[in-house]
Design an enzyme around this catalytic site. Structure first.
Site, PDB file in Angstrom:
ATOM      1  N   GLU A 278      -3.664   8.109   7.084  1.00 29.52           N
ATOM      2  CA  GLU A 278      -4.781   7.286   6.602  1.00 29.52           C
ATOM      3  C   GLU A 278      -5.082   6.160   7.591  1.00 29.52           C
ATOM      4  O   GLU A 278      -6.256   5.858   7.859  1.00 29.52           O
ATOM      5  CB  GLU A 278      -4.442   6.707   5.226  1.00 29.52           C
ATOM      6  CG  GLU A 278      -5.549   5.848   4.640  1.00 29.52           C
ATOM      7  CD  GLU A 278      -5.174   5.225   3.306  1.00 29.52           C
ATOM      8  OE1 GLU A 278      -5.862   4.272   2.886  1.00 29.52           O
ATOM      9  OE2 GLU A 278      -4.187   5.681   2.685  1.00 29.52           O
TER      10      GLU A 278
ATOM     11  N   GLU B 140       2.014   1.877  -3.472  1.00 35.66           N
ATOM     12  CA  GLU B 140       0.996   2.483  -4.338  1.00 35.66           C
ATOM     13  C   GLU B 140       1.108   4.003  -4.276  1.00 35.66           C
ATOM     14  O   GLU B 140       1.026   4.696  -5.297  1.00 35.66           O
ATOM     15  CB  GLU B 140      -0.395   2.037  -3.893  1.00 35.66           C
ATOM     16  CG  GLU B 140      -1.521   2.704  -4.646  1.00 35.66           C
ATOM     17  CD  GLU B 140      -2.832   2.673  -3.889  1.00 35.66           C
ATOM     18  OE1 GLU B 140      -3.564   3.677  -3.906  1.00 35.66           O
ATOM     19  OE2 GLU B 140      -3.123   1.632  -3.243  1.00 35.66           O
ATOM     20  N   HIS B 141       1.321   4.532  -3.078  1.00 33.83           N
ATOM     21  CA  HIS B 141       1.466   5.987  -2.915  1.00 33.83           C
ATOM     22  C   HIS B 141       2.787   6.478  -3.505  1.00 33.83           C
ATOM     23  O   HIS B 141       2.832   7.511  -4.168  1.00 33.83           O
ATOM     24  CB  HIS B 141       1.385   6.359  -1.432  1.00 33.83           C
ATOM     25  CG  HIS B 141       0.011   6.266  -0.853  1.00 33.83           C
ATOM     26  ND1 HIS B 141      -0.800   7.372  -0.690  1.00 33.83           N
ATOM     27  CD2 HIS B 141      -0.710   5.212  -0.425  1.00 33.83           C
ATOM     28  CE1 HIS B 141      -1.958   7.005  -0.164  1.00 33.83           C
ATOM     29  NE2 HIS B 141      -1.923   5.691   0.001  1.00 33.83           N
TER      30      HIS B 141
ATOM     31  N   HIS C 148       0.825  -1.205   0.000  1.00 30.95           N
ATOM     32  CA  HIS C 148       0.000   0.000   0.000  1.00 30.95           C
ATOM     33  C   HIS C 148       0.863   1.260   0.000  1.00 30.95           C
ATOM     34  O   HIS C 148       0.566   2.232  -0.701  1.00 30.95           O
ATOM     35  CB  HIS C 148      -0.925  -0.018   1.220  1.00 30.95           C
ATOM     36  CG  HIS C 148      -1.775   1.195   1.348  1.00 30.95           C
ATOM     37  ND1 HIS C 148      -1.618   2.107   2.363  1.00 30.95           N
ATOM     38  CD2 HIS C 148      -2.793   1.659   0.580  1.00 30.95           C
ATOM     39  CE1 HIS C 148      -2.501   3.079   2.220  1.00 30.95           C
ATOM     40  NE2 HIS C 148      -3.220   2.825   1.157  1.00 30.95           N
TER      41      HIS C 148
END
Length: 412
Positions: A126, A51-52, A48
């Site tokens: 997040e 992905e950023h 994840h």
């Protein structure tokens, strides 16, 4: 029926092309065969985080979004336990801009400490907002740990804990990129107002020069068969009690997957489902209830969950759910109800693949599963499910020994 053509570059990049000349747009979808299941238990959340990072600038393009927006395009991405998927749409006339952008970040990220720090902070925030500071936010963090003891599905895509992301080093990031982000571990789908000849030219220009990379050898520990029920009760600052029951089920390539998926629809998809009619409308025990499958590549979870009305105990709600399950286990579903559920599943499938981008995503995932033509066999598999199949799955799958239950209660 989704039409497609396919070819593979010498560096291992698999390419699929879906032509649709009814639209002036084109899309590119790049699926990388890496998800949270590929992480180390003490270094979770990397898929994840990556992905950023993929939007933080590549070796020749310091800013990804600006040139794409100038070409009339937009983009996004998502990560789950199985895959990481990047996609963009733009006018077909500007397709080469997409090839330029995607090939450069496949070639190499910029790997700056500033980018790592920025994206690390974004992911940490997040994690706090979605999982720690939001009502019911940690339900799936708890459920995964409860249901899985061995397989890496036991942690969420965001990661097991914030510390793993806080402690991520540049050396970890580079190693992750080199292992997973290369042509031999990726699938590219180009769809829209394009031709295969055009795509071949652009692929040879922009992707063919990228080194292949080493084939990823995946050897994940299988989850042992669950032999006894598990129960966890927690208290949180939430407005209403909730209950979650999860059962181990088959993975996406199993012959039984579609029977299990339809079983979840019968139990808890929509206001005409059995659980909703009985537990929300008739008995007024729940304010909402549903059932669904996680749809993982490896054996995943069959989920039944709901929010309770005031005054209803988790034990009472649990017993009501089990009563509905037992009815399915004792009686064959009639042909009319089965046909209704199949029709709903079929219409969702058809409407879901009207958009060109959705077709591209479906093609990429089917290719990853080993047979791209699976996208054109789903309806056939849905229609083939019988009442006997539903009866069998209800009795073999929905047993208490195979169940992990979470009572998520409000603080008094």
């Amino acid at each position: 029926m989704i039409n497609y053509e396919r070819f593979t570059l010498e560096n291992g990049l698999r390419v699929l092309v879906h032509r649709d000349d009814t639209t002036p747009m084109a899309c590119m979808n790049i699926l990388y065969d890496v998800g949270a299941r590929d992480e180390e238990p003490e270094k979770t959340g990397f898929a994840h985080l990556f992905e950023h990072l993929m939007f933080g600038g590549s070796v020749n393009i310091p800013n990804y979004d600006t040139p794409l927006q100038q070409a009339g395009g937009e983009n996004n991405a998502f990560t789950n336990n199985d895959i990481t998927n990047y996609y963009l749409t733009l006018p077909a006339a500007n397709l080469e801009t997409g090839f330029w952008l995607e090939s450069d970040r496949m070639l190499s990220l910029a790997f700056s400490e500033k980018s790592l720090e920025v994206q690390r902070n974004v992911v940490i925030e997040e994690f706090k907002q979605r999982y720690l500071n939001q009502p019911y936010g940690d339900e799936w963090l708890l459920l995964r740990e409860l249901a899985y003891t061995t397989h890496p599905y036991r942690w969420a895509t965001i990661g097991k804990e914030i510390a793993h992301i806080e402690q991520a080093q540049m050396s970890d990031v580079r190693a992750f990129f080199q292992r997973f982000y290369h042509p031999a571990n990726a699938i590219l789908v180009v769809a829209g107002n394009v031709t295969i000849e055009q795509v071949k030219v652009l692929c040879n220009k922009w992707f063919a020069p990228i080194p292949a990379g080493k084939t990823v050898m995946r050897n994940l520990p299988p989850e042992p068969v669950q032999k006894e029920s598990r129960l966890l009760r927690v208290k949180r600052k939430v407005p209403a009690d909730a209950i979650h029951k999860v059962y181990h089920m088959d993975g996406r390539l199993s012959q039984r997957y579609f029977s299990q998926d339809l079983l979840s629809d019968i139990l808890g998809r929509g206001t005409s489902s059995r659980l909703y009619r009985s537990l929300v409308k008739d008995q007024a025990l729940f304010s909402e209830v549903n059932a669904y499958v996680t749809g993982n590549i490896d054996p995943g979870l069959f989920v039944v969950s709901g929010r309770l009305r005031n005054g209803v105990s988790p034990e009472q709600a649990d017993a009501a759910i089990q009563a509905e399950i037992q009815h399915l286990q004792q009686h064959l579903i009639d042909s009319q109800e089965l046909e209704k559920v199949k029709n709903k599943a079929e219409s969702s499938h058809v409407f879901g693949e009207m958009a060109v981008l959705n077709k591209a995503m479906s093609l990429a995932f089917a290719e990853l599963l080993g047979d791209v033509n699976l996208v054109n066999l789903e309806l056939e598999k849905i229609r083939a499910v019988s009442a006997a199949d539903i009866y069998r799955e209800a009795n073999s799958l929905l047993t208490e020994n195979n169940c992990s239950t979470l009572y998520y209660c409000k603080e008094s």
